[in-house]
Design an enzyme around this catalytic site. Sequence first.
Site, PDB file in Angstrom:
ATOM      1  N   SER A  17       0.887  -1.211  -0.162  1.00  0.00           N
ATOM      2  CA  SER A  17       0.087   0.139   0.027  1.00  0.00           C
ATOM      3  C   SER A  17       0.976   1.245   0.191  1.00  0.00           C
ATOM      4  O   SER A  17       0.304   2.372  -0.479  1.00  0.00           O
ATOM      5  CB  SER A  17      -0.790  -0.245   1.118  1.00  0.00           C
ATOM      6  N   ASN A  18       1.985   1.135   0.603  1.00  0.00           N
ATOM      7  CA  ASN A  18       2.940   2.456   0.552  1.00  0.00           C
ATOM      8  C   ASN A  18       3.455   2.543  -0.930  1.00  0.00           C
ATOM      9  O   ASN A  18       3.694   3.869  -1.465  1.00  0.00           O
ATOM     10  CB  ASN A  18       4.078   2.265   1.537  1.00  0.00           C
ATOM     11  N   ARG A  67      22.372 -15.308   2.934  1.00  0.00           N
ATOM     12  CA  ARG A  67      21.788 -13.970   2.772  1.00  0.00           C
ATOM     13  C   ARG A  67      22.742 -13.209   1.879  1.00  0.00           C
ATOM     14  O   ARG A  67      22.017 -12.545   0.777  1.00  0.00           O
ATOM     15  CB  ARG A  67      22.044 -13.482   3.969  1.00  0.00           C
ATOM     16  N   LEU A  95      18.467  -6.139   5.112  1.00  0.00           N
ATOM     17  CA  LEU A  95      19.546  -6.025   4.289  1.00  0.00           C
ATOM     18  C   LEU A  95      20.793  -6.176   4.955  1.00  0.00           C
ATOM     19  O   LEU A  95      21.124  -5.217   6.002  1.00  0.00           O
ATOM     20  CB  LEU A  95      19.388  -4.524   3.546  1.00  0.00           C
ATOM     21  N   ASN A 109      13.740   3.692   4.582  1.00  0.00           N
ATOM     22  CA  ASN A 109      12.722   2.614   5.045  1.00  0.00           C
ATOM     23  C   ASN A 109      11.717   3.393   5.543  1.00  0.00           C
ATOM     24  O   ASN A 109      11.942   4.510   6.466  1.00  0.00           O
ATOM     25  CB  ASN A 109      13.562   1.674   5.946  1.00  0.00           C
ATOM     26  N   SER A 138       7.704   6.260  11.044  1.00  0.00           N
ATOM     27  CA  SER A 138       9.134   7.188  10.769  1.00  0.00           C
ATOM     28  C   SER A 138       9.488   6.754   9.466  1.00  0.00           C
ATOM     29  O   SER A 138       9.448   5.373   9.112  1.00  0.00           O
ATOM     30  CB  SER A 138      10.189   6.651  11.754  1.00  0.00           C
ATOM     31  N   GLU A 145      22.418  -1.266  11.181  1.00  0.00           N
ATOM     32  CA  GLU A 145      21.771  -1.695  12.150  1.00  0.00           C
ATOM     33  C   GLU A 145      20.408  -1.443  11.859  1.00  0.00           C
ATOM     34  O   GLU A 145      19.747  -0.371  11.661  1.00  0.00           O
ATOM     35  CB  GLU A 145      22.152  -0.780  13.557  1.00  0.00           C
ATOM     36  N   LEU A 146      19.419  -2.616  12.474  1.00  0.00           N
ATOM     37  CA  LEU A 146      18.056  -2.439  12.064  1.00  0.00           C
ATOM     38  C   LEU A 146      17.402  -1.387  12.681  1.00  0.00           C
ATOM     39  O   LEU A 146      17.572  -1.079  13.935  1.00  0.00           O
ATOM     40  CB  LEU A 146      17.575  -3.802  12.677  1.00  0.00           C
ATOM     41  N   GLU A 176       1.115   6.579   6.985  1.00  0.00           N
ATOM     42  CA  GLU A 176       2.286   6.437   6.446  1.00  0.00           C
ATOM     43  C   GLU A 176       2.307   6.857   5.046  1.00  0.00           C
ATOM     44  O   GLU A 176       3.371   7.386   4.532  1.00  0.00           O
ATOM     45  CB  GLU A 176       2.378   4.765   6.598  1.00  0.00           C
TER      46      GLU A 176
HETATM   47  C1  GRF Z   1       3.824  -0.828   6.827  1.00  0.00           C
HETATM   48  O1  GRF Z   1       3.225  -0.707   8.155  1.00  0.00           O
HETATM   49  C2  GRF Z   1       5.463  -0.203   7.043  1.00  0.00           C
HETATM   50  O2  GRF Z   1       5.612   0.854   7.728  1.00  0.00           O
HETATM   51  C3  GRF Z   1       5.985  -1.651   7.459  1.00  0.00           C
HETATM   52  O3  GRF Z   1       5.411  -2.765   6.763  1.00  0.00           O
HETATM   53  C4  GRF Z   1       4.085  -2.142   6.395  1.00  0.00           C
HETATM   54  C5  GRF Z   1       3.812  -2.156   5.064  1.00  0.00           C
HETATM   55  O4  GRF Z   1       2.535  -1.950   4.263  1.00  0.00           O
HETATM   56  N1  GRF Z   1       7.447  -1.446   7.170  1.00  0.00           N
HETATM   57  P1  GRF Z   1       2.404  -2.072   2.790  1.00  0.00           P
HETATM   58  O5  GRF Z   1       3.018  -3.189   2.288  1.00  0.00           O
HETATM   59  O6  GRF Z   1       3.290  -0.774   2.202  1.00  0.00           O
HETATM   60  O7  GRF Z   1       0.938  -1.816   2.718  1.00  0.00           O
END
Ligand code: GRF
Length: 231
Positions: A17-18, A67, A95, A109, A138, A145-146, A176
């Site tokens: 969705s992002n 990996r 990563l 990210n 965020s 580092e994660l 988001e």
């Molecule tokens: C979001 O909540 C993002 O912050 C997190 O994973 C989710 C991904 O949602 N890292 P989408 O795949 O973008 O719908």
Amino acid sequence: MNGGLPHIAVLVSGRGSNLQALLDAIAAGTLEAQVVGVFSDRLDAVALQRVPAELRWSRDAKAYAAREEFDAELADAVAATAPDWIVCAGYLRILGDAFVQRFRGRLLNIHPSLLPAYRGLRTHARAIADGAREHGASVHFVVPELDAGAVVAQAVVPVEPGDNADALAARVLAVEHPLLVSVLRLAVAGRIAEQGATVLLDGHPLLRPLRVDSPKPAAGDARTDPTGTLH
Ligand code: GRF
């Protein structure tokens, strides 16, 4: 910078969705960029379907012995699109250092918490369990580092009485999308940069992350984004 529109590569693992928010903003003319590739560690990621087949790259990361092998293939595929920015948008795999170093400074990210709170997984459930009053998301530069890199911007939502993790996650997800688009707008305009643990905005260190949700800043505040969304 590439000729023409800035190139954005997007890493995804799930629903996307992002990614869709970025595609919608581009289509609406509010983000002047192009998505040049969508990359996934899962063959069946729904997000892949959001772009034409020629923009999709996916491999089953679990089929790789190491990996580093998967990361190296991914990195070469990403590099082949000459990205100006690489966005992890629901990319659920860590990563490796080599990948991060190769793209450091143009790797972002989106993480569903108000970092530095709640790095890692299950952020919504953990915030509720702690009795947090606020939660959010965020966008940060990626470092080895994660979930530890410099935070560019955040969006805050309240934790409501009776919230469960799904309800809170939905409230966070709604903020988001504009958050990610706003940060990418700054990114493709060349206005943000990573300098060690700090974000530079227009060449000046950010003392705290930008916000998409707080009241309008005082007139003359250098942190004001001309689009009016980040401050
Ligand atoms: C979001 O909540 C993002 O912050 C997190 O994973 C989710 C991904 O949602 N890292 P989408 O795949 O973008 O719908």
